[in-house]
Motif scaffolding. Structure first.
Motif, mmCIF file in Angstrom:
data_model
loop_
_atom_site.group_PDB
_atom_site.id
_atom_site.type_symbol
_atom_site.label_atom_id
_atom_site.label_comp_id
_atom_site.label_asym_id
_atom_site.label_seq_id
_atom_site.Cartn_x
_atom_site.Cartn_y
_atom_site.Cartn_z
ATOM 1 N N MET A 84 9.326 -8.907 0.032
ATOM 2 C CA MET A 84 8.241 -8.289 -0.714
ATOM 3 C C MET A 84 8.511 -6.802 -0.876
ATOM 4 S SD MET A 84 4.696 -9.684 0.853
ATOM 5 C CE MET A 84 3.761 -10.697 -0.215
ATOM 6 N N ASN A 85 8.234 -6.303 -2.062
ATOM 7 C CA ASN A 85 8.342 -4.861 -2.261
ATOM 8 C C ASN A 85 6.963 -4.222 -2.063
ATOM 9 O OD1 ASN A 85 6.845 -4.928 -4.705
ATOM 10 N ND2 ASN A 85 8.694 -5.378 -5.869
ATOM 11 N N GLN A 86 6.885 -2.902 -2.141
ATOM 12 C CA GLN A 86 5.655 -2.184 -1.841
ATOM 13 C C GLN A 86 4.511 -2.591 -2.780
ATOM 14 O OE1 GLN A 86 6.165 2.025 -1.584
ATOM 15 N NE2 GLN A 86 4.043 2.404 -1.043
ATOM 16 N N THR A 87 4.810 -2.805 -4.045
ATOM 17 C CA THR A 87 3.784 -3.208 -5.002
ATOM 18 C C THR A 87 3.218 -4.576 -4.653
ATOM 19 O OG1 THR A 87 4.875 -1.918 -6.735
ATOM 20 C CG2 THR A 87 3.316 -3.597 -7.454
ATOM 21 N N GLU A 88 4.077 -5.510 -4.324
ATOM 22 C CA GLU A 88 3.624 -6.857 -3.964
ATOM 23 C C GLU A 88 2.779 -6.830 -2.691
ATOM 24 O OE1 GLU A 88 7.456 -8.709 -3.728
ATOM 25 O OE2 GLU A 88 7.300 -9.533 -5.738
ATOM 26 N N ILE A 89 3.177 -6.013 -1.726
ATOM 27 C CA ILE A 89 2.416 -5.900 -0.479
ATOM 28 C C ILE A 89 1.034 -5.315 -0.768
ATOM 29 C CG2 ILE A 89 2.282 -4.712 1.757
ATOM 30 C CD1 ILE A 89 5.405 -4.962 1.826
ATOM 31 N N GLY A 90 0.982 -4.289 -1.593
ATOM 32 C CA GLY A 90 -0.292 -3.684 -1.962
ATOM 33 C C GLY A 90 -1.215 -4.677 -2.645
ATOM 34 N N LYS A 91 -0.669 -5.472 -3.558
ATOM 35 C CA LYS A 91 -1.468 -6.483 -4.254
ATOM 36 C C LYS A 91 -1.969 -7.545 -3.284
ATOM 37 C CE LYS A 91 0.603 -5.911 -8.806
ATOM 38 N NZ LYS A 91 1.434 -6.502 -9.855
ATOM 39 N N PHE A 92 -1.114 -7.930 -2.328
ATOM 40 C CA PHE A 92 -1.489 -8.921 -1.328
ATOM 41 C C PHE A 92 -2.634 -8.402 -0.456
ATOM 42 C CE2 PHE A 92 -0.974 -10.605 3.005
ATOM 43 C CZ PHE A 92 -1.218 -11.952 2.750
ATOM 44 N N ILE A 93 -2.516 -7.161 0.010
ATOM 45 C CA ILE A 93 -3.558 -6.574 0.850
ATOM 46 C C ILE A 93 -4.863 -6.462 0.063
ATOM 47 C CG2 ILE A 93 -4.297 -4.473 2.046
ATOM 48 C CD1 ILE A 93 -1.316 -4.093 2.825
ATOM 49 N N ALA A 94 -4.786 -6.019 -1.185
ATOM 50 C CA ALA A 94 -5.985 -5.896 -2.019
ATOM 51 C C ALA A 94 -6.647 -7.258 -2.221
ATOM 52 C CB ALA A 94 -5.631 -5.264 -3.358
ATOM 53 N N LYS A 95 -5.840 -8.280 -2.457
ATOM 54 C CA LYS A 95 -6.366 -9.641 -2.650
ATOM 55 C C LYS A 95 -7.090 -10.115 -1.391
ATOM 56 C CE LYS A 95 -4.647 -14.335 -3.396
ATOM 57 N NZ LYS A 95 -3.444 -15.131 -3.554
ATOM 58 N N CYS A 96 -6.477 -9.910 -0.235
ATOM 59 C CA CYS A 96 -7.092 -10.318 1.036
ATOM 60 C C CYS A 96 -8.369 -9.527 1.290
ATOM 61 C CB CYS A 96 -6.118 -10.115 2.188
ATOM 62 S SG CYS A 96 -4.702 -11.222 2.134
ATOM 63 N N ARG A 97 -8.337 -8.229 0.990
ATOM 64 C CA ARG A 97 -9.499 -7.371 1.196
ATOM 65 C C ARG A 97 -10.662 -7.841 0.335
ATOM 66 N NH1 ARG A 97 -11.482 -3.448 -1.804
ATOM 67 N NH2 ARG A 97 -9.660 -3.187 -3.121
#
Length: 40
Positions: free
Chosen positions: A1-14
């Motif tokens: 995962m790159n930084q953008t994908e991680i950010g999207k994942f965290i936002a989705k979970c949040r």
């Protein structure tokens, strides 16, 4: 995962847990600014 994908994942979970960025920051004991800079 790159930084953008991680950010999207965290936002989705949040959002799934119905947390704001400020609430997530408080739970993680970090500033709201750090959340904004890392996830946005």
């Amino acid at each position: 995962m790159n930084q953008t994908e991680i950010g999207k994942f965290i936002a989705k979970c949040r959002k799934k847990k119905k947390l704001t960025q400020a609430q997530l920051a408080e739970k993680l004991n970090i500033s709201k600014r750090q959340i904004f800079l890392r996830i946005s």
